[in-house]
Design a protein around this motif. Sequence first.
Motif, PDB file in Angstrom:
ATOM      1  N   HIS A   1      34.040  45.709  93.150  1.00 38.05           N
ATOM      2  CA  HIS A   1      34.438  46.985  92.551  1.00 38.05           C
ATOM      3  C   HIS A   1      34.017  48.099  93.492  1.00 38.05           C
ATOM      4  O   HIS A   1      32.932  48.054  94.080  1.00 38.05           O
ATOM      5  CB  HIS A   1      33.793  47.177  91.176  1.00 38.05           C
ATOM      6  N   TYR A   2      34.897  49.095  93.603  1.00 31.04           N
ATOM      7  CA  TYR A   2      34.653  50.171  94.559  1.00 31.04           C
ATOM      8  C   TYR A   2      34.760  51.531  93.862  1.00 31.04           C
ATOM      9  O   TYR A   2      35.662  51.761  93.039  1.00 31.04           O
ATOM     10  CB  TYR A   2      35.679  50.118  95.702  1.00 31.04           C
TER      11      TYR A   2
ATOM     12  N   CYS B   1      44.501  53.781  98.373  1.00 32.36           N
ATOM     13  CA  CYS B   1      44.319  53.349  96.986  1.00 32.36           C
ATOM     14  C   CYS B   1      45.478  53.806  96.114  1.00 32.36           C
ATOM     15  O   CYS B   1      46.024  54.899  96.292  1.00 32.36           O
ATOM     16  CB  CYS B   1      43.021  53.919  96.422  1.00 32.36           C
TER      17      CYS B   1
ATOM     18  N   TRP C   1      30.544  42.651  90.706  1.00 32.12           N
ATOM     19  CA  TRP C   1      30.143  42.494  89.308  1.00 32.12           C
ATOM     20  C   TRP C   1      30.213  41.012  88.928  1.00 32.12           C
ATOM     21  O   TRP C   1      31.224  40.347  89.158  1.00 32.12           O
ATOM     22  CB  TRP C   1      31.061  43.296  88.387  1.00 32.12           C
TER      23      TRP C   1
ATOM     24  N   GLN D   1      35.325  42.469  83.422  1.00 34.27           N
ATOM     25  CA  GLN D   1      35.911  42.447  84.762  1.00 34.27           C
ATOM     26  C   GLN D   1      34.830  42.061  85.767  1.00 34.27           C
ATOM     27  O   GLN D   1      33.802  42.720  85.878  1.00 34.27           O
ATOM     28  CB  GLN D   1      36.496  43.819  85.116  1.00 34.27           C
ATOM     29  N   THR D   2      35.051  41.002  86.507  1.00 40.82           N
ATOM     30  CA  THR D   2      34.102  40.553  87.520  1.00 40.82           C
ATOM     31  C   THR D   2      34.722  40.662  88.900  1.00 40.82           C
ATOM     32  O   THR D   2      35.928  40.887  89.041  1.00 40.82           O
ATOM     33  CB  THR D   2      33.696  39.091  87.262  1.00 40.82           C
TER      34      THR D   2
ATOM     35  N   THR E   1      29.098  42.944  84.479  1.00 38.20           N
ATOM     36  CA  THR E   1      30.491  43.356  84.298  1.00 38.20           C
ATOM     37  C   THR E   1      30.663  44.363  83.178  1.00 38.20           C
ATOM     38  O   THR E   1      29.872  44.439  82.242  1.00 38.20           O
ATOM     39  CB  THR E   1      31.386  42.132  84.006  1.00 38.20           C
TER      40      THR E   1
END
Length: 256
Positions: free
Chosen positions: A43-44, A13, A30, A39-40, A35
């Motif tokens: 996601h981690y 990362c 998301w 932001q869609t 969201t």
Amino acid sequence: MSLEYQIKEQVLCFHGPLIYEAQVMDAEIWDEKKTKKDQTGPHYFVHYKGWNKKQNRAKEEKANKEKIEKEKEDAYLMRPEIKIPIPDVLKVKLVDDWEYITKNHQLVTLPRTPNVKEILEEFKAYVESKKANQAASKPTRSDAVLAEVMSGIVLYFDKALGNNLLYRFERAQYVDIRRKTAEARPMSEIYGAEHLLRLFVNLPSYIAHTTMDTESVNMMREHITELMKWMIKEMDRLFLKEYETTTMQYQNISRA
């Protein structure tokens, strides 16, 4: 839309411009309802490898530093406070000294005779002469302490004069005397009792910034107290009766 990385998977990362090895701790997709910050998509939540250790080490280093600073602060507050009572007759001298210089625009005539170094040497000889009739003829520990204290006063005087013991009106004179005398000649061989007395007023604050223990502080206070008593006896000889009048040119330079 599917997740590319799974929970507990090892990944690389970016964090700023650097890349770190990390492990996926949680993963979500998301949509418009879930969201954050518009932001869609996938996601981690990741854990950077070794970051706990780094953070703990940073916390430990910060705690050690804070502890050291606290210990220094406590040590400063615990340091022995030295109080040097100035006899009333010498307080009058200090007031007169201030008035001559700041109100009357006069100066101590330099170089002084006797100077600071000579005054301290005379006092040392005076103390030693008082012991001359004692049975012990060999040098004692008290003799060594006296010599050490007198040397310390000379050192304090030479270090403090230029920055701490002069009134503003005297600084032009100080610069001139430094220019005229040899560089190696210390100020304790030029200035006299008037400025030595000012040192005794400021000495407690100087000693507060040293590592002197209680015993050393007490010894210095006792010797300085005796020194001032002796200076009172020798007052007519040690202190100037009149200060010198300055020219208008000097006064204008000092006010600039």
